[in-house]
Design an enzyme around this catalytic site. Structure first.
Site, PDB file in Angstrom:
ATOM      1  N   GLY A  77      76.557 -90.352 -41.087  1.00 53.18           N
ATOM      2  CA  GLY A  77      78.120 -90.990 -41.396  1.00 53.18           C
ATOM      3  C   GLY A  77      77.677 -92.544 -42.338  1.00 53.18           C
TER       4      GLY A  77
ATOM      5  N   GLN B 227      75.892 -86.917 -44.144  1.00 51.73           N
ATOM      6  CA  GLN B 227      76.968 -86.682 -43.574  1.00 51.73           C
ATOM      7  C   GLN B 227      77.089 -86.954 -42.169  1.00 51.73           C
ATOM      8  OE1 GLN B 227      79.480 -86.627 -45.772  1.00 51.73           O
ATOM      9  NE2 GLN B 227      81.432 -86.265 -44.655  1.00 51.73           N
TER      10      GLN B 227
ATOM     11  N   GLU C  69      59.748 -79.888 -63.629  1.00 50.49           N
ATOM     12  CA  GLU C  69      59.070 -78.354 -63.834  1.00 50.49           C
ATOM     13  C   GLU C  69      60.299 -77.430 -64.023  1.00 50.49           C
ATOM     14  OE1 GLU C  69      56.103 -78.121 -63.063  1.00 50.49           O
ATOM     15  OE2 GLU C  69      55.550 -79.942 -61.706  1.00 50.49           O
TER      16      GLU C  69
ATOM     17  N   LEU D 227      53.758 -83.101 -71.750  1.00 49.16           N
ATOM     18  CA  LEU D 227      54.451 -81.975 -72.375  1.00 49.16           C
ATOM     19  C   LEU D 227      55.978 -82.253 -72.965  1.00 49.16           C
ATOM     20  CD1 LEU D 227      54.864 -79.107 -73.490  1.00 49.16           C
ATOM     21  CD2 LEU D 227      55.806 -78.523 -71.089  1.00 49.16           C
TER      22      LEU D 227
ATOM     23  N   THR E  32      64.617 -77.392 -65.075  1.00 49.78           N
ATOM     24  CA  THR E  32      65.826 -77.684 -64.422  1.00 49.78           C
ATOM     25  C   THR E  32      66.219 -76.293 -63.709  1.00 49.78           C
ATOM     26  OG1 THR E  32      67.250 -77.051 -66.163  1.00 49.78           O
ATOM     27  CG2 THR E  32      66.546 -79.454 -66.036  1.00 49.78           C
TER      28      THR E  32
END
Length: 383
Positions: free
Chosen positions: A340, A337, A364, A124, A366
């Site tokens: 770390g 996070q 698909e 597409l 945004t």
């Protein structure tokens, strides 16, 4: 809609074992080589993963939407590239034929898609039409018993491996809107069809995309999906509604994996004499991730059930895809996070997932397109 809980449980257990015993151990190898081993692909075929949602009369499992998302939760527990290979057969690469294809088209292509003999691909997007899909420029001109296709499609998932392409092309140049677009089945190897080089991507190594180019590509008129011009864009949107629920489901599956990995690390990693899982700020990140994951899972199952009931799920599919994909990105960020410095290293794999899941918020449709779909549907219903 779950038709037989016992049979479904067996399927989910089988998929879960396959994911943990076969796919997870190969994640790093696939990421390094950008290739899924042939033996794993064959095992996917033998498990029936290429035909999960293809009707039983055509050799598939014929899963309902609810059953399919539950299976996708399990499939999503590993690198998304594995699912990407067979997902197009069950989703955007095969659904156009399932939804709007003629009996002859279904009989000819669906059994081969169900077994994984061929891989389907959905063409597409173009260089100048992504979110604005209705502005596509690829043309299909009738010439006797054939159509002649010209144009270029971009970012086409599984194009390098595809056996058939569902191609959206403009058959009526006088109509610049979606009404002039039709859908075609184009077989790989057709003269005039060529592929660009495989694109190098940020993540999802092992899942390949490239340009698909049509230069005076002649295809039989019998390959017009449904045998009718001008309804291709409607076919695409129906396909994308289902696809959005599936992307939401895989977002849930991958988020669950990342959260499990982060929780395990937090319970093992010690600082200041105790596991970091005992620190309240780490607990907050774990708790936020769990709550959002639960919310997304509920949304996906609800949207799937509504689709099984035959309801219009355009809004619900967009809501689920938007929330789940954004949730997945937040979980990935929190997981890094919690890890770390270790989270920044390839050794632990969490940085790979961080890159892999970024795509969920783009393809698909945004996040911003989902917002427009939701809001416009709300306004239309209010009016």
């Amino acid at each position: 809609m779950i038709r037989d809980q016992e049979t479904l449980n067996l399927l989910l257990d089988t998929i879960s074992r396959f994911v943990r015993e076969r796919l997870i151990p190969h994640e790093a190898i696939v990421a390094d080589t950008d290739r899924i081993p042939d033996e794993l692909i064959q095992e996917m075929r033998e498990l029936g993963l290429f035909g999960l949602s293809i009707p039983e009369e055509h050799g598939g499992m014929g899963l309902t939407m609810e059953e399919e998302v539950l299976a996708t939760f399990e499939i999503g527990y590993t690198s998304p590239c594995f699912r990407s290979l067979f997902a197009t057969n069950n989703g955007i690469g095969g659904q156009g034929i399932i939804i709007d294809g003629s009996d002859a088209q279904k009989a000819h292509y669906l059994p081969r898609l169900a077994t994984g003999e061929i891989i389907g691909s959905f063409a597409l997007t173009e260089p100048d039409s992504g979110s604005d899909a209705a502005s596509l420029r690829t043309t299909a001109v009738r010439d006797g018993d054939f159509y002649v296709l010209n144009g270029t499609k971009r970012y086409i998932t599984n194009a390098p491996e595809a056996g058939i392409f569902t191609v959206m092309a403009r058959t009526d140049p006088t109509k610049k809107s979606a009404d002039g677009i039709s859908a075609f089945i184009v077989e790989a190897g057709t003269p005039g069809l060529s592929l660009g080089p495989i694109d190098k991507k940020m993540g999802q190594k092992g899942a390949h995309i490239c340009d698909v180019i049509f230069e005076d590509c002649r295809i039989p008129a019998a390959n017009l999906i449904g045998g009718k011009e001008g309804v291709g864009f409607k076919t695409a949107m129906k396909v994308l509604d289902k696809g959005r629920i599936n992307i939401a489901a895989v977002s849930v599956g991958v988020a669950r994996r990342m959260l499990d990995d982060a929780l395990r690390y937090a319970c093992e990693r010690k600082q200041f004499g105790k596991p970091i899982a005992e620190f309240q700020l780490v607990q907050a990140m774990l708790a936020d991730s769990k709550a959002e994951l639960y919310a997304a899972q509920c949304m996906v199952v609800d949207a799937a059930r509504r689709r099984d009931q035959g309801l219009d799920v355009g809004t619900e599919a967009a809501c689920a895809k938007m929330f789940a994909s954004e949730m997945c990105g937040r979980v990935a960020d929190r997981a890094i996070q919690i890890f770390g410095g270790a989270g920044y290293l390839a050794e632990y794999g969490i940085e790979r997932f961080y890159r892999d899941v970024r795509l969920f918020r783009i393809f698909e449709g945004t996040t911003q397109i989902q917002q427009l779909v939701i809001a416009r549907n709300m306004i239309r219903e209010h009016s």
